[in-house]
Design a protein around this motif. Structure first.
Motif: not given
Ligand code: CAA
Length: 258
Positions: A24-25, A64, A66-69, A109, A112, A132, A140
């Motif tokens: 879902k994410a 998609a 690193a978790d932006i939230k 990420g 990466e 990013e 990063g």
């Protein structure tokens, strides 16, 4: 260990498969997922029955980013003191080869992690990017360093500074991925490649990976010396005796991985 965000499987003898499982994410890489991935990779790396690993997502997304939230409210001090990204360098400690099987988005990420792997098998739907800059940050997890080595400075600049995205075919053209295959067989193809590697002498494969990766860190002469050292070391293994004897006796070798 029970995992919340990854699935583990051995699809065929010798191959350890890690599947990101936050569909879902779009498999956004929260810190728990990243820790679970490294835990599973380390476990497979220490398992004598496994010769090669695969990291994958699902058809729509490898990951998609690193978790932006999770990061949205994080301050500099929290980032600095938790130093989560240092965990990502655990990839360097994995001795056996790791193949990324990438379909759909490999962003931030995700891209990466694919680049931390030793090889990338891409579905024709794969798309690679480091978006990013749209969030007011930069990669990063190694993007600025690994991308330039994979695709060169000009394109790396465009990908990172202007959110240029690469299709699977472009990624193949620029040398970022090993091969592009139809979407319905990308995982199967990655498993076949992993199975081939796992069927060989694990100790020789490990030495080969180790020597290749040294090329990033050393001068040519130092690298040549390092390769020579690994080459000589392999003359102390049972697998070297068996491999050469089997060639001369015109039979298939039976590897002992020692
Ligand atoms: N973090 C957290 N959640 C994410 C996410 C991410 N990186 N990417 C997607 N999601 C979530 C979305 O918020 C959405 O959740 P809700 O349904 O709860 O709203 C769900 O996944 C589906 O996403 P979209 O609705 O956006 O799907 P889409 O098909 O319209 O777009 C996309 C797909 C183009 C990949 C878009 O989701 C996107 O741009 N994602 C962010 C990509 C990104 O910026 N990645 C870099 C992250 S920073 C980083 O990785 C730093 C580093 O170097 C370590």
């Amino acid at each position: 260990m029970e995992y919340a965000h990854i699935l583990i499987e051995v699809p065929t003898a010798g191959v350890g498969l890690i599947r990101f499982n936050r569909p879902k994410a779009l498999n956004a890489l929260n810190s728990q997922l990243v820790q679970e991935m490294f835990d599973a990779l380390t476990a497979f790396d220490g398992d004598d029955t496994i010769g090669c690993m695969i990291v994958t997502g699902n058809e729509k997304a490898f990951a998609a980013g690193a978790d932006i939230k999770e990061m949205a409210e994080t301050t500099y001090v929290e980032m600095f003191t938790s130093d989560n990204l240092t965990d990502w360098s655990a990839f360097n400690k994995i001795g056996k080869p790791v193949i990324a099987a990438v379909s759909g988005y490999a962003f931030g990420g995700g891209c990466e992690i694919a680049m931390m792997c030793d090889m990338i098998v891409a579905s024709e739907t794969a798309v690679f990017g480091q978006p990013e800059i749209n969030l007011g940050i930069i990669p990063g997890g190694g993007g600025t360093q690994r991308l330039i080595r994979a695709v060169g400075k000009a394109l790396a600049m465009e990908i990172i500074l202007a959110d240029r995205r690469l299709t699977a075919q472009e990624a193949l053209h620029y040398g970022l991925v090993n091969r592009v295959v139809p979407a319905d067989v990308y995982l199967e193809e990655a498993i076949k490649l992993a199975e081939k590697i796992a069927s060989l002498s694990h100790v020789a494969v490990r030495m080969g990976k180790d020597a290749i990766n040294r090329a990033y860190e050393l001068t040519l002469q130092e690298g040549l010396n390092y390769e020579k050292r690994n080459f000589y070391l392999l003359f102390g293994t049972e697998d070297k005796k068996e491999g050469m004897a089997a060639f001369i006796e015109k039979r298939k070798p039976t590897w002992q991985h020692k």
